[in-house]
Scaffold this motif. Sequence first.
Motif, PDB file in Angstrom:
ATOM      1  N   GLU A   1       8.070  -3.107  59.885  1.00 48.77           N
ATOM      2  CA  GLU A   1       6.913  -2.568  60.091  1.00 48.77           C
ATOM      3  C   GLU A   1       6.699  -0.974  59.019  1.00 48.77           C
ATOM      4  O   GLU A   1       7.810  -0.451  58.617  1.00 48.77           O
ATOM      5  N   VAL A   2       5.553  -0.200  58.684  1.00 48.27           N
ATOM      6  CA  VAL A   2       5.614   0.707  57.815  1.00 48.27           C
ATOM      7  C   VAL A   2       4.393   1.513  58.698  1.00 48.27           C
ATOM      8  O   VAL A   2       3.675   0.950  59.333  1.00 48.27           O
TER       9      VAL A   2
ATOM     10  N   ILE B   1       2.318   4.517  51.835  1.00 47.88           N
ATOM     11  CA  ILE B   1       3.151   4.156  52.675  1.00 47.88           C
ATOM     12  C   ILE B   1       4.224   5.442  52.914  1.00 47.88           C
ATOM     13  O   ILE B   1       4.860   6.047  52.221  1.00 47.88           O
TER      14      ILE B   1
ATOM     15  N   VAL C   1       9.075   3.860  56.760  1.00 45.20           N
ATOM     16  CA  VAL C   1       9.358   2.394  56.870  1.00 45.20           C
ATOM     17  C   VAL C   1      10.264   1.921  58.054  1.00 45.20           C
ATOM     18  O   VAL C   1      11.145   3.094  58.484  1.00 45.20           O
TER      19      VAL C   1
ATOM     20  N   VAL D   1      12.625  -2.834  55.813  1.00 46.92           N
ATOM     21  CA  VAL D   1      11.615  -2.672  54.714  1.00 46.92           C
ATOM     22  C   VAL D   1      12.480  -1.719  53.616  1.00 46.92           C
ATOM     23  O   VAL D   1      12.959  -1.024  54.286  1.00 46.92           O
TER      24      VAL D   1
ATOM     25  N   ALA E   1       9.791   1.357  49.379  1.00 45.18           N
ATOM     26  CA  ALA E   1       8.522   1.406  49.711  1.00 45.18           C
ATOM     27  C   ALA E   1       7.648   2.496  49.857  1.00 45.18           C
ATOM     28  O   ALA E   1       6.597   2.772  49.731  1.00 45.18           O
TER      29      ALA E   1
ATOM     30  N   PRO F   1      -3.728  -1.677  53.043  1.00 47.11           N
ATOM     31  CA  PRO F   1      -3.239  -1.939  54.467  1.00 47.11           C
ATOM     32  C   PRO F   1      -4.296  -2.966  55.285  1.00 47.11           C
ATOM     33  O   PRO F   1      -5.300  -2.467  55.810  1.00 47.11           O
TER      34      PRO F   1
ATOM     35  N   ARG G   1      -0.503   2.074  61.476  1.00 44.07           N
ATOM     36  CA  ARG G   1       1.014   1.088  61.345  1.00 44.07           C
ATOM     37  C   ARG G   1       0.649  -0.297  61.430  1.00 44.07           C
ATOM     38  O   ARG G   1      -0.199  -0.928  62.216  1.00 44.07           O
TER      39      ARG G   1
ATOM     40  N   ASP H   1       2.484  -4.383  59.907  1.00 38.68           N
ATOM     41  CA  ASP H   1       3.759  -5.257  59.404  1.00 38.68           C
ATOM     42  C   ASP H   1       3.658  -4.997  57.648  1.00 38.68           C
ATOM     43  O   ASP H   1       2.436  -5.038  57.235  1.00 38.68           O
ATOM     44  N   HIS H   2       4.754  -4.651  57.075  1.00 32.97           N
ATOM     45  CA  HIS H   2       4.808  -4.492  55.547  1.00 32.97           C
ATOM     46  C   HIS H   2       4.354  -5.668  54.974  1.00 32.97           C
ATOM     47  O   HIS H   2       3.804  -5.589  53.908  1.00 32.97           O
ATOM     48  N   SER H   3       4.334  -6.955  55.347  1.00 33.49           N
ATOM     49  CA  SER H   3       3.637  -8.176  54.537  1.00 33.49           C
ATOM     50  C   SER H   3       2.164  -8.104  54.422  1.00 33.49           C
ATOM     51  O   SER H   3       1.539  -8.775  53.642  1.00 33.49           O
TER      52      SER H   3
ATOM     53  N   CYS I   1       0.641  -5.282  53.554  1.00 34.70           N
ATOM     54  CA  CYS I   1       0.323  -4.114  52.549  1.00 34.70           C
ATOM     55  C   CYS I   1       0.515  -5.008  51.167  1.00 34.70           C
ATOM     56  O   CYS I   1       1.574  -5.241  50.582  1.00 34.70           O
TER      57      CYS I   1
END
Length: 326
Positions: A31-32, A71, A74, A78, A82, A89, A101, A103-105, A107
Amino acid sequence: MPAAVADVPGPLAEVLSLRDVDGPATPGTGEVVVRMLASTVNPSDEVTVSGAYGARTSFPMVPGFEGVGVIDAVGPGVPAGAVGRRVLPLGSAGAWQQYKRLDHSWCVPVPDDLPDEVACFAYINPLTAVMMVERFCRPGVRNVVVTAATSAIGRHLAELLTDRGVAPVGVVRGTPGRAVAEPSRWRAVIRTNEPGWREELRAVIGPQGVDVAFDCVGGDMGEEVFTLTAGGGVFVHYGLLSGTPLSMERLTGRRDVRVELFRLRDTVHEDGGQHLSELFAPVFESLRRGQLRTAVGKRVGLSELIGHLQRPASERAGKILIDPQR
């Protein structure tokens, strides 16, 4: 942190309130936390808050499906590099608050040469227009109709079609003070508030019928365009601005017309966001060339958003750019 919150379903301007909510928790694995730089308001926000998607919407909620941020933190898994990266987002609402907040996927990295006020509008309208034209306007398509031609997405469709040598026919309500952008891109613009508009539309299209129709209105206007779609043609329905659904009896009564219900969310979510960078590549390239741009009508801080939405529609012309940090 400040956030615009809808506690219950209903009209956006009536159920939205600004208040302090808990800031984002420490990001978990993968997550980010994104600090929002800019956001905007789209019909998808209004439809969602209205309660139309009750099965997948829970209240209270923070709306906002489109925006750009950076971002800020992280979680495990991650890359530390990043942090500081500007991203779109996606994957959920929540852009109308200072931090989001996710999941980084979900972004999508934003190219450094696109300013915030351009990147902010890269998602809903440009991506929808690019995907629909690429998917449905194959070589040989010449007769195209676009409803709600004065809308931002109508402008994008006309721009993309012109690049392919196609001048579409636009259909509009004829709202005072609203006109299509760059009239030279349109073969004709039919106003449904004028007598005889159906006959005029038929005459402009001609006996060959419509190869591809892009409809985001539904109701009588959408059904009229559907009846003019040629055998072997494609009727793409991707919105319901009129609030009146198309007649299923009418749609199923012609088996020679291919009916496509295009939903951007379905495409974006089909693999959990793994293909997002690939999807956005042509959008970012068009934005670099000065295409698919969205003109900002008003800039407001998050604290001013509710007051802006409560003003009469005549005073809210154009897209707004929201600064979530003020």
